[in-house]
Design an enzyme around this catalytic site. Sequence first.
Site, mmCIF file in Angstrom:
data_model
loop_
_atom_site.group_PDB
_atom_site.id
_atom_site.type_symbol
_atom_site.label_atom_id
_atom_site.label_comp_id
_atom_site.label_asym_id
_atom_site.label_seq_id
_atom_site.Cartn_x
_atom_site.Cartn_y
_atom_site.Cartn_z
ATOM 1 N NE ARG A 192 43.929 108.844 45.023
ATOM 2 C CZ ARG A 192 45.102 109.492 45.143
ATOM 3 N NH1 ARG A 192 45.960 109.152 46.086
ATOM 4 N NH2 ARG A 192 45.395 110.493 44.349
ATOM 5 C CB SER A 266 39.711 109.781 39.950
ATOM 6 O OG SER A 266 40.315 111.035 39.770
ATOM 7 C CD GLU A 365 40.016 107.200 43.656
ATOM 8 O OE1 GLU A 365 40.955 107.344 42.865
ATOM 9 O OE2 GLU A 365 39.434 108.152 44.186
HETATM 10 C C1 LIG Z 1 34.617 116.022 42.346
HETATM 11 C C2 LIG Z 1 35.403 115.030 43.174
HETATM 12 C C3 LIG Z 1 36.778 115.142 43.224
HETATM 13 C C4 LIG Z 1 37.533 114.238 43.986
HETATM 14 N N1 LIG Z 1 38.882 114.383 44.005
HETATM 15 C C5 LIG Z 1 39.635 113.531 44.735
HETATM 16 C C6 LIG Z 1 41.066 113.681 44.772
HETATM 17 O O1 LIG Z 1 41.641 114.585 44.173
HETATM 18 N N2 LIG Z 1 41.770 112.801 45.499
HETATM 19 C C7 LIG Z 1 41.176 111.810 46.215
HETATM 20 O O2 LIG Z 1 41.898 111.043 46.868
HETATM 21 N N3 LIG Z 1 39.832 111.642 46.204
HETATM 22 C C8 LIG Z 1 39.047 112.475 45.496
HETATM 23 N N4 LIG Z 1 37.684 112.326 45.464
HETATM 24 C C9 LIG Z 1 37.061 111.215 46.195
HETATM 25 C C10 LIG Z 1 36.507 111.603 47.586
HETATM 26 O O3 LIG Z 1 36.248 112.962 47.665
HETATM 27 C C11 LIG Z 1 37.481 111.208 48.711
HETATM 28 O O4 LIG Z 1 37.740 109.827 48.677
HETATM 29 C C12 LIG Z 1 36.910 111.571 50.084
HETATM 30 O O5 LIG Z 1 37.878 111.318 51.087
HETATM 31 C C13 LIG Z 1 35.638 110.809 50.424
HETATM 32 O O6 LIG Z 1 35.092 111.396 51.582
HETATM 33 P P1 LIG Z 1 33.601 111.133 52.017
HETATM 34 O O7 LIG Z 1 33.446 111.705 53.388
HETATM 35 O O8 LIG Z 1 32.668 111.630 51.002
HETATM 36 O O9 LIG Z 1 33.596 109.539 52.092
HETATM 37 P P2 LIG Z 1 32.429 108.542 51.649
HETATM 38 O O10 LIG Z 1 32.268 108.571 50.178
HETATM 39 O O11 LIG Z 1 31.231 108.770 52.478
HETATM 40 O O12 LIG Z 1 33.091 107.153 52.043
HETATM 41 C C14 LIG Z 1 34.219 106.700 51.352
HETATM 42 C C15 LIG Z 1 34.774 105.462 52.073
HETATM 43 O O13 LIG Z 1 35.234 105.841 53.360
HETATM 44 C C16 LIG Z 1 34.523 105.119 54.384
HETATM 45 N N5 LIG Z 1 34.314 106.074 55.484
HETATM 46 C C17 LIG Z 1 33.786 107.324 55.407
HETATM 47 N N6 LIG Z 1 33.839 107.905 56.619
HETATM 48 C C18 LIG Z 1 34.378 106.999 57.462
HETATM 49 C C19 LIG Z 1 34.683 106.999 58.862
HETATM 50 N N7 LIG Z 1 34.441 108.055 59.654
HETATM 51 N N8 LIG Z 1 35.217 105.880 59.398
HETATM 52 C C20 LIG Z 1 35.488 104.788 58.631
HETATM 53 N N9 LIG Z 1 35.226 104.726 57.310
HETATM 54 C C21 LIG Z 1 34.680 105.825 56.738
HETATM 55 C C22 LIG Z 1 33.239 104.646 53.728
HETATM 56 O O14 LIG Z 1 32.739 103.498 54.362
HETATM 57 C C23 LIG Z 1 33.727 104.374 52.312
HETATM 58 O O15 LIG Z 1 34.396 103.140 52.263
HETATM 59 C C24 LIG Z 1 36.893 113.211 44.718
HETATM 60 C C25 LIG Z 1 35.488 113.117 44.672
HETATM 61 C C26 LIG Z 1 34.754 114.019 43.913
HETATM 62 C C27 LIG Z 1 33.255 113.919 43.892
#
Ligand SMILES: Cc1cc2nc3c(=O)[nH]c(=O)nc-3n(C[C@H](O)[C@H](O)[C@H](O)COP(=O)(O)OP(=O)(O)OC[C@H]3O[C@@H](n4cnc5c(N)ncnc54)[C@H](O)[C@@H]3O)c2cc1C
Length: 369
Positions: A192, A266, A365
């Site tokens: 992670r 998580s 996380e």
């Molecule tokens: C129900 C649920 C289940 C989940 N299950 C998992 C799982 O099984 N495994 C797992 O690893 N994660 C899981 N997650 C966490 C999450 O979905 C992941 O971390 C996902 O990759 C976040 O994507 P996002 O576009 O929403 O990022 P955001 O929440 O918008 O951003 C997350 C981070 O990434 C950065 N970021 C976003 N886009 C960019 C970009 N283009 N360039 C640079 N930085 C960027 C942001 O600044 C921030 O630091 C889960 C979340 C939920 C709600």
Amino acid sequence: MSVDASSPPDASRAGDADRAFAQDLLQPDIPLKDWNTFGFDVRARFGATVDSAEALRAVLRDTRVAGLPVHVLGGGSNIVLTGDLDALVLRIALRGRSIVSASDVVDDGRRVRVQAGAGEPWHAFVDWTLAQGCPGLENLALIPGTVGAAPVQNIGAYGVEIADFFDTLTAMDRQTGDIRRFDCADCRFGYRDSVFKQPGGERWIILSVTFSLPKQWAPRRAYADLDKVLQARQCTAPTPRDIFDAVVAVRQAKLPDPAVIGNAGSFFKNPVIDAAQWASLQAREPGLIAYPQTDGRYKLAAGWLIDQCGWKGRGIAAGSAARVHDRQALVLTNTGGATGHDVMQLAACIVDDVAARFGVRLEAEPLVL
Ligand SMILES: Cc1cc2nc3c(=O)[nH]c(=O)nc-3n(C[C@H](O)[C@H](O)[C@H](O)COP(=O)(O)OP(=O)(O)OC[C@H]3O[C@@H](n4cnc5c(N)ncnc54)[C@H](O)[C@@H]3O)c2cc1C
């Protein structure tokens, strides 16, 4: 790492065309409730949804945001917003997905490369790769968020993480406007974790990601929950689509849908401890759930630790809207009207309780802003 292009986004160089472009994109006093899956009702001084590198440069050069902190979001599914942001919040919406032509890369005949814009929704992208006959990512089905955020925390689930299939990515330096290519070593992936979460790493805005998927596919079904569903469906020789469907079923049964209950998946990383600490804990807590790591250490199931401390289904007080989910102790939820501050208070109580009982300090996380 190589530089592909350069064009500093400093305000003094903004031309009339850039200014007009940014004028349309940049919105003052923007509500963020729909930009984060916890559903926290906060605002940002400026916000913009950008769907191209040019739009991104134009917004970063705009004099109205000069000197403001910049925060980058994809789907907002891994963040905790604890209050209004005196900042520019950028939502990355670059789209497009393709199979990279063999003539563009050194083709060893064993892999196929697929590329997607950072703003592509992750789950739909995984579904699309399977429809193209390019398996590999199916264990990562139904993770919310965007392709661009996936490398940031090296998303993982059911025995797979994207580092396993990562090829390269392109990212813009928010300070200079340079676009660089990162390979796997540049990204410094960990559990992670990646270079983008390290100090200084936040300067990179990911624009596109390329994955390298094996032409020879083998199912990864070692996770008990996943295997149970496959067995119940009598899938002795599962296809990639069978694994995808089973992962979706397991996740839907275990995890709250953020469209219904605000959450960020998580909330804590699974702590990794050394063998001596594991042996002493194991002697005291025979039910301890731990996974041996290749380096001799042990990864503990944080959800089990939290559950043992009696937090499942609970908040700090009886009526608290910030609560631990009743089916999965690793997930903190906003059941309606909670603030990011409420969730962080709940998280702090959990961290203290787990540390007091197990001597292990849990680490959050999501990004906390
Ligand atoms: C129900 C649920 C289940 C989940 N299950 C998992 C799982 O099984 N495994 C797992 O690893 N994660 C899981 N997650 C966490 C999450 O979905 C992941 O971390 C996902 O990759 C976040 O994507 P996002 O576009 O929403 O990022 P955001 O929440 O918008 O951003 C997350 C981070 O990434 C950065 N970021 C976003 N886009 C960019 C970009 N283009 N360039 C640079 N930085 C960027 C942001 O600044 C921030 O630091 C889960 C979340 C939920 C709600």
